[in-house]
Write a protein that holds these residues in place. Structure first.
Motif, PDB file in Angstrom:
ATOM      1  N   ARG A   1      -9.380  82.900 -21.745  1.00  0.00           N
ATOM      2  CA  ARG A   1     -10.459  82.424 -22.619  1.00  0.00           C
ATOM      3  C   ARG A   1     -10.668  80.915 -22.472  1.00  0.00           C
ATOM      4  O   ARG A   1     -11.809  80.437 -22.461  1.00  0.00           O
TER       5      ARG A   1
ATOM      6  N   LEU B   1      -6.283  91.304 -34.259  1.00  0.00           N
ATOM      7  CA  LEU B   1      -5.964  89.996 -34.837  1.00  0.00           C
ATOM      8  C   LEU B   1      -6.015  88.872 -33.807  1.00  0.00           C
ATOM      9  O   LEU B   1      -5.825  87.708 -34.169  1.00  0.00           O
TER      10      LEU B   1
ATOM     11  N   GLU C   1      -7.670  86.293 -31.661  1.00  0.00           N
ATOM     12  CA  GLU C   1      -8.968  85.640 -31.813  1.00  0.00           C
ATOM     13  C   GLU C   1      -9.695  85.399 -30.500  1.00  0.00           C
ATOM     14  O   GLU C   1     -10.904  85.186 -30.500  1.00  0.00           O
ATOM     15  N   CYS C   2      -8.985  85.420 -29.365  1.00  0.00           N
ATOM     16  CA  CYS C   2      -9.653  85.120 -28.094  1.00  0.00           C
ATOM     17  C   CYS C   2     -10.250  86.358 -27.436  1.00  0.00           C
ATOM     18  O   CYS C   2     -10.871  86.239 -26.371  1.00  0.00           O
TER      19      CYS C   2
ATOM     20  N   ASP D   1     -12.849  89.695 -27.293  1.00  0.00           N
ATOM     21  CA  ASP D   1     -14.090  90.222 -27.860  1.00  0.00           C
ATOM     22  C   ASP D   1     -13.842  91.558 -28.535  1.00  0.00           C
ATOM     23  O   ASP D   1     -14.353  91.803 -29.625  1.00  0.00           O
TER      24      ASP D   1
ATOM     25  N   PRO E   1      -3.133  83.005 -30.124  1.00  0.00           N
ATOM     26  CA  PRO E   1      -4.188  82.794 -31.112  1.00  0.00           C
ATOM     27  C   PRO E   1      -4.357  84.014 -32.019  1.00  0.00           C
ATOM     28  O   PRO E   1      -5.276  84.822 -31.884  1.00  0.00           O
TER      29      PRO E   1
ATOM     30  N   ARG F   1      -4.784  85.679 -35.813  1.00  0.00           N
ATOM     31  CA  ARG F   1      -5.187  85.522 -37.208  1.00  0.00           C
ATOM     32  C   ARG F   1      -4.085  86.133 -38.077  1.00  0.00           C
ATOM     33  O   ARG F   1      -3.665  87.264 -37.853  1.00  0.00           O
TER      34      ARG F   1
END
Length: 335
Positions: free
Chosen positions: A26, A48, A50-51, A53, A155, A157
């Motif tokens: 990403r 979870l 974040e990078c 899609d 990354p 969440r």
């Protein structure tokens, strides 16, 4: 826009170890579309990340006659990916990667494959170099896409689930330890009574209660740890993957064998004491420099085998006192 598909179906720990490769991809291609094909059991975790899609839940057994599997494969082919990156390195994942029909199918060279015939399905197989840890190997595979970033980032969440919030509110964030006695392989499990003894020591020396994680079929195991802890430990409530992310993130320390929850905790930055028997920590273990790993792999007669050839698994050779000392070192390094 570039379109990429990562394939790492399982297991949970291996999926976690693939996340830094997705993060590096990403950063190199910030506007790319990045999907990940994963076993349905672990799609919750990738939700979870974040990078990404999207995680695409897929059971490869569906290809043997399931309409859902054929529909997923048809949709993947219609997506016209520029590259598929196979982080799994098995025949089934390599064949699946090639069936997607991307412009490039990227996987490991023969010397790095558990099933060397998988190499036949790749259009590119860059040498990951002298990397030892599987995270580094995965990052090295991205050389085929001109990605040189080797930073290990997760990354993720961090969800505030009901189970995680209840524990943090009652025990305090950063004011409890997590003990994880279970593992899919019997020879990765340290005895429950010893986990209980360590939990008792943690309360006496550090004033921390311990929460005992358990998975399907492991509730009695968690109860055994709690019973051996002199009242210092309690079984966790039933947990999902998202719960484990939140519970471990708020923990002061985690003690576990080589299994998925250990690697979840490592990914969210929880201090670790890891206990290794039949697997090599330099390949599969904690990667943070201050984490402490106790290993008996050097004396193991069944490396990377699910069943022990000895009467007593080599992980049982790790005594309670050694783990207690490791806890002292790790908590001291965290202060």
């Amino acid at each position: 826009m570039n379109k990429f598909l990562i394939i790492r179906l399982g297991s949970l720990g291996d999926v976690i170890h693939g996340i830094p490769a997705a993060a590096a991809l990403r950063r190199r291609f910030p506007h790319a579309h990045i999907d990940w094909l994963v076993d349905p059991r672990y799609a919750e975790l990738l939700g979870l990340v974040e990078c990404l899609d999207r995680p695409i839940a897929f059971d490869p057994r569906d290809l043997l006659g399931g309409a859902r599997g054929r529909a997923v494969l048809k949709a993947l082919r219609a997506a016209h990916y520029d590259a598929v990156i196979d982080l799994q390195g098995l025949l089934k994942s390599a064949a699946l990667a090639r069936l997607v029909g991307a412009a490039q199918t990227i996987g490991f060279p023969r010397a790095h494959l558990r099933e060397p015939l998988a190499r036949l399905f790749y259009t590119r197989a860059p040498d990951p170099g002298a990397a030892t840890h599987v995270i580094e190997k995965n990052l090295g595979l991205l050389r085929a896409l001109d990605v040189s970033d080797r930073a290990v980032r997760f990354p993720l969440r961090i969800p505030r689930t009901d189970a995680a919030a209840a524990l943090a509110d009652r025990l305090g964030s950063g004011a409890y330890a997590v003990v994880n006695p279970g593992a899919a392989w019997p020879n990765k499990r340290w005895p429950a009574g010893r986990f209980g003894a360590v939990a008792a020591s943690i309360r006496r020396e550090h004033g921390l209660r311990s929460v005992v994680l358990w998975g399907p079929g492991e509730e009695a195991l968690a109860a055994s740890v709690a019973a051996a802890s002199e009242g210092a430990a309690e079984p966790a409530p039933p947990t999902t993957i998202a719960d484990i992310v939140g519970i471990t993130r708020a923990a002061r320390l985690m003690i576990s064998g080589d299994t998925g929850p250990l690697h979840i905790a490592g990914a969210v930055g929880t201090p670790l004491v890891a206990l290794f028997g039949p697997t090599r920590p330099e390949r599969n273990g904690p990667w943070a420099p201050r984490d402490v790993t106790l290993s008996r792999v050097a004396t193991c007669a069944c490396q990377y085998e699910r069943r022990c050839r000895r009467a007593v698994p080599c992980i049982d050779d790790i005594p309670v006192d050694e783990v207690v000392q490791a806890v002292r070192r790790r908590l001291s390094a965290h202060e």
